[in-house]
Design a protein around this motif. Structure first.
Motif, PDB file in Angstrom:
ATOM      1  N   ASP A 109      -3.861   1.268   4.602  1.00  0.00           N
ATOM      2  CA  ASP A 109      -4.009   0.343   3.702  1.00  0.00           C
ATOM      3  C   ASP A 109      -4.969   0.839   2.356  1.00  0.00           C
ATOM      4  N   ARG A 110      -5.529   2.108   2.562  1.00  0.00           N
ATOM      5  CA  ARG A 110      -6.513   2.415   1.490  1.00  0.00           C
ATOM      6  C   ARG A 110      -5.880   2.342   0.046  1.00  0.00           C
ATOM      7  N   LEU A 111      -4.700   2.864  -0.255  1.00  0.00           N
ATOM      8  CA  LEU A 111      -4.250   2.973  -1.550  1.00  0.00           C
ATOM      9  C   LEU A 111      -3.413   1.830  -1.673  1.00  0.00           C
ATOM     10  N   ARG A 112      -4.199   0.821  -2.106  1.00  0.00           N
ATOM     11  CA  ARG A 112      -3.434  -0.713  -2.229  1.00  0.00           C
ATOM     12  C   ARG A 112      -2.968  -0.780  -3.665  1.00  0.00           C
ATOM     13  N   ARG A 133      -1.494  -4.185  -4.091  1.00  0.00           N
ATOM     14  CA  ARG A 133      -1.961  -5.497  -4.028  1.00  0.00           C
ATOM     15  C   ARG A 133      -2.405  -5.908  -2.614  1.00  0.00           C
ATOM     16  N   ARG A 134      -2.557  -7.049  -2.154  1.00  0.00           N
ATOM     17  CA  ARG A 134      -3.243  -7.290  -0.803  1.00  0.00           C
ATOM     18  C   ARG A 134      -1.912  -7.128   0.229  1.00  0.00           C
ATOM     19  N   PRO A 135      -2.217  -6.143   1.147  1.00  0.00           N
ATOM     20  CA  PRO A 135      -1.264  -5.790   2.138  1.00  0.00           C
ATOM     21  C   PRO A 135      -1.111  -7.100   2.909  1.00  0.00           C
ATOM     22  N   SER A 185       0.804  -1.341   0.065  1.00  0.00           N
ATOM     23  CA  SER A 185       0.160   0.125  -0.053  1.00  0.00           C
ATOM     24  C   SER A 185       0.761   1.278   0.035  1.00  0.00           C
ATOM     25  N   ARG A 197      -6.688   4.180   7.630  1.00  0.00           N
ATOM     26  CA  ARG A 197      -6.376   4.279   6.114  1.00  0.00           C
ATOM     27  C   ARG A 197      -5.011   3.984   5.354  1.00  0.00           C
ATOM     28  N   ARG A 199       0.605  -2.485  12.021  1.00  0.00           N
ATOM     29  CA  ARG A 199      -0.604  -2.998  10.882  1.00  0.00           C
ATOM     30  C   ARG A 199      -0.911  -4.284  11.529  1.00  0.00           C
TER      31      ARG A 199
END
Length: 735
Positions: A354-357, A359-361, A215, A352, A274
């Motif tokens: 991980d909002r702008l991903r 790929r899967r975080p 992200s 937020r 996280r």
């Protein structure tokens, strides 16, 4: 991984299964409370750091810091020779540099009037005491004048180059090339501007962070917080440099270390944060818990790096100690930002993150079926194999270290086209007395005849002259002359080889150990070699003699710190031994790339060079400190699991699987940052950059992911052994 019965020193698992009691009460520690406060008031904390950054930048600009590579070596032969010159023949011992003239066509003599006008202008410059008549080569195309000053050249400042350019303009206007050499490099050589290197390193770090986190916000946060802390740290170094003169490489080195550990510390904290979000904590509570757990490891890791850097003062050399001080200041500020600025940023972005991903975080641990968990199981099944392979890799890398040659990298390795390199080449390739490679590093031989009987002084002059004529490696020397007070005899010796050539070092040893003592035997006179090249040889010998002191100091301090933190004798012993292997391997790579010339074209070095005298000492302290970062982060997670379960095998596997991903990412980031500085025009910076990059990647992969777990699997419960009496007297300090 089934384990043995509960170890008596390991607390029982919490009934909720969420970890140790400390894990359930994150605000019970000062760091937890600090992290929670910063997360609840992110705007105020971030604004405070930005104000500190702006104030420190302004302060550094107003403070006018000074940087110099001048080294004082009281008590050495070169220092004694300089003292004798200052007392009896001050004009010979004054700071000086060379200004070289070169005619592309014709001869220098054809432009004699322009040269004379240039010499007159040079003599009129502030702090200039003399400009010698030009020494001209046999073909007449090259000449140089020696300009003497009444102050140390480092005090002239780099703006003095403009005055030199103005004074030499008549020669340039007449068609002569002009370059500055000798000790004038302290005036014309600006501290390396490594902004391009830093930009490349940051760009690479961002790519690795994006791949590691998945992200954009999670990747940008460690980068931005590290930049702020490094800005403050370097400004602080600049402020201190207004009072204490630092080496020219200090700022670059402090920037490298600060940026590397700054990103690493923020990366470890962000990863833990996280994971806490995944485990169901709210953002403020997660930031507080992160500061309480990983924040402690960050502070201990930062303290370890700072202590290792400050231990360089044990060398007894201010020049070395102050480089360590610059690095320690940068690390201290970075660690402080990690436990305040980073929690504030984490509290600000919250969920937020991980909002702008892309790929899967990926969080800290991927669970039981995670690839690192499977790798840990593999190591536990074949520990001897992994241990042997890891030691073999480090052993192979260490082999070139056996041929390491310490010395000083001279102007012949400067960037082609630079003034210092041009002056060096013109003098080297010209023919005639006073020219050749050795003319770039003349040596003054000072004979103290104050204690000799008057009738033998004349014979001493003749004996010294005859001895120098018969000494292999002497290209030429000036007539042996007495000072006005008749207390000393002086001659300038021109070696047949360049200042950084191994043969020049042999010549200096021969002159000081055999040639001059034999010539003076029974006379009561004593000879001393002085000048820049002799001083550098004394510096090399002094550093070599004191390196064991630094090694012992760092090892003892690191051992005591790790023993106190992890309540074990075996763990710190293993750590210091493995870090010695890492250091040896990084030394070996340096020798292969710089001294053997294997990496000349890739590194932008024009010729093989010796290893700069102080680089191994500095590298040992830095490498040891940085490697302890990864050791502490890995072992802190292993220790958490050990205290919860009492099962060594389970603890090592759990700690490895939980930290391997983030340690690998952190190592690649720091390696990328360090490697980017190999683009620096300064060879010494290139050495530090490559050596640190190699050591970090070897430590984080071969040592931390192979040797440490395999050794800990083999040693089992013995990892956690400590005599009870010692355990009672040690202070309580946990990571």
């Amino acid at each position: 991984m089934p384990g043995p019965a509960q170890h008596p020193s390991a607390p029982t698992a919490s009934p909720t299964g969420t970890g140790s009691p400390d894990d359930r009460v994150p605000l019970s520690s000062a760091l937890g409370r600090l992290g929670g406060f910063c997360a609840r008031h992110p705007a105020a904390v971030i604004a405070g750091w930005l104000l500190i950054l702006m104030a420190s930048l302004v302060g550094r600009h107003l403070a006018s810091p000074t940087f110099s590579d001048q080294v004082d070596l009281p008590g050495t032969a070169s220092d004694r020779g300089a003292e004798l010159l200052a007392a009896s023949l001050p004009e010979a011992g004054r700071p000086n540099g060379k200004i070289v003239f070169h005619a592309g066509t014709g001869t220098v003599a054809d432009r004699r009037s322009a040269v004379d006008l240039t010499l007159a202008d040079l003599r009129g410059l502030p702090h200039v005491t003399a400009a010698s008549p030009p020494v001209t080569s046999d073909d007449g195309r090259t000449a140089y004048t020696t300009v003497s000053f009444d102050v140390q050249l480092k005090n002239l400042g780099h703006d003095y180059t403009d005055r030199l350019d103005t004074a030499t303009e008549p020669a340039r206007a007449a068609g002569l090339g002009v370059a500055y050499g000798g000790d004038l490099e302290q005036v014309v050589r600006e501290p390396a501007d490594d902004k391009l290197s830093e930009g490349a390193g940051l760009a690479t770090a961002l790519v690795i962070l994006l791949l590691a986190f998945g992200s954009v916000l999670a990747a940008l946060l460690p980068l931005v917080t590290a930049l702020i802390s490094v800005g403050v740290g370097l400004s602080l170094v600049g402020l201190v440099a207004a009072v204490l003169s630092f080496a020219t490489s200090s700022m670059t080195l402090a920037g490298m270390i600060g940026l590397g550990v700054g990103i690493d510390y923020a990366l470890f904290l962000t990863t833990r944060f996280r994971q806490d979000l995944v485990d169901g904590r709210d953002p403020v509570d997660a930031a507080a818990h992160t500061a309480h757990t990983s924040g402690r490891a960050v502070l201990i890791a930062g303290a370890t790096v700072a202590v290792a850097m400050l231990s360089l003062y044990a060398s007894g050399l201010d020049f070395i100690g102050r480089i360590g001080l610059a690095g320690a200041l940068a690390v201290a500020v970075t660690a402080g930002a990690a436990v305040t600025l980073v929690p504030a940023a984490l509290g600000l972005v919250g969920r937020r993150i991980d909002r702008l991903r892309l790929r899967r975080p990926v969080a800290e641990s991927g669970g039981r079926h995670d690839g690192w968990q499977r790798y840990a199981c593999l190591v536990s099944r074949r520990p001897w194999t992994f241990l042997a392979v890891g030691l073999a890799v480090l052993g192979v890398c260490s082999v070139p270290m056996l041929s390491m040659r310490l010395g000083h990298v001279d102007a012949g390795a400067d960037r082609p086209g630079s003034s210092t390199r041009t002056a060096y080449d013109w003098i080297t390739h010209a023919e005639g007395p006073g020219f050749g490679a050795g003319a770039n590093g003349p040596v003054l031989a000072v004979v103290d005849v104050s204690g000799a009987r008057t009738p033998v002084v004349a014979r001493i002059r003749d004996d010294v002259t005859a001895a120098l004529k018969d000494t292999h490696g002497v290209a030429s020397f000036s007539p042996v002359k007495a000072s006005a007070d008749k207390k000393i005899l002086v001659t300038t010796v021109i070696p047949a080889t360049g200042p950084q050539d191994a043969a020049t070092g042999v010549l200096l040893d021969t002159l000081s150990g055999q040639t001059l003592p034999r010539a003076l035997h029974g006379t009561g006179a004593h000879a001393y070699l002085t000048g820049a090249v002799a001083g550098q040889a004394d510096f090399r010998d002094t550093v070599g003699d004191r390196l064991p002191v630094i090694v012992a100091t760092v090892l003892i301090l690191a051992f005591l710190l790790l023993m106190t933190v992890f309540r074990s004798v075996v763990i710190p012993l293993k750590a210091v031994v493995l870090n010695l292997f890492t250091t040896a391997a990084s030394y070996g790579v340096l020798v292969a790339c710089f001294q053997w010339g294997w990496g000349d074209s890739l590194l932008g070095v024009s010729e093989p060079v010796p290893i700069e005298s102080y680089v191994p000492m500095m590298m040992f302290a830095i490498v040891f400190g940085l490697s302890m970062d990864y050791e502490i982060f890995l072992l802190s997670r292993i220790a958490e699991a050990w205290h919860r379960t009492g099962d060594n095998r389970l603890a090592v596997g759990e700690g490895l699987s939980a930290t391997a991903r983030v340690i690998s990412a952190a190592a690649f980031i720091m390696t990328a940052v360090f490697l980017s500085f190999t683009a620096s025009p300064t060879v010494v910076v290139k050495m530090f950059a490559l050596g640190l990059a190699i050591s970090v990647i070897l430590d984080a992969t071969v040592v931390r992911l192979v040797l440490v777990p395999s050794a800990m699997f083999l040693m089992g419960r013995a990892n956690w052994w400590i005599p009870r009496r010692l355990d009672r007297v040690l202070p309580r300090l946990h990571a």
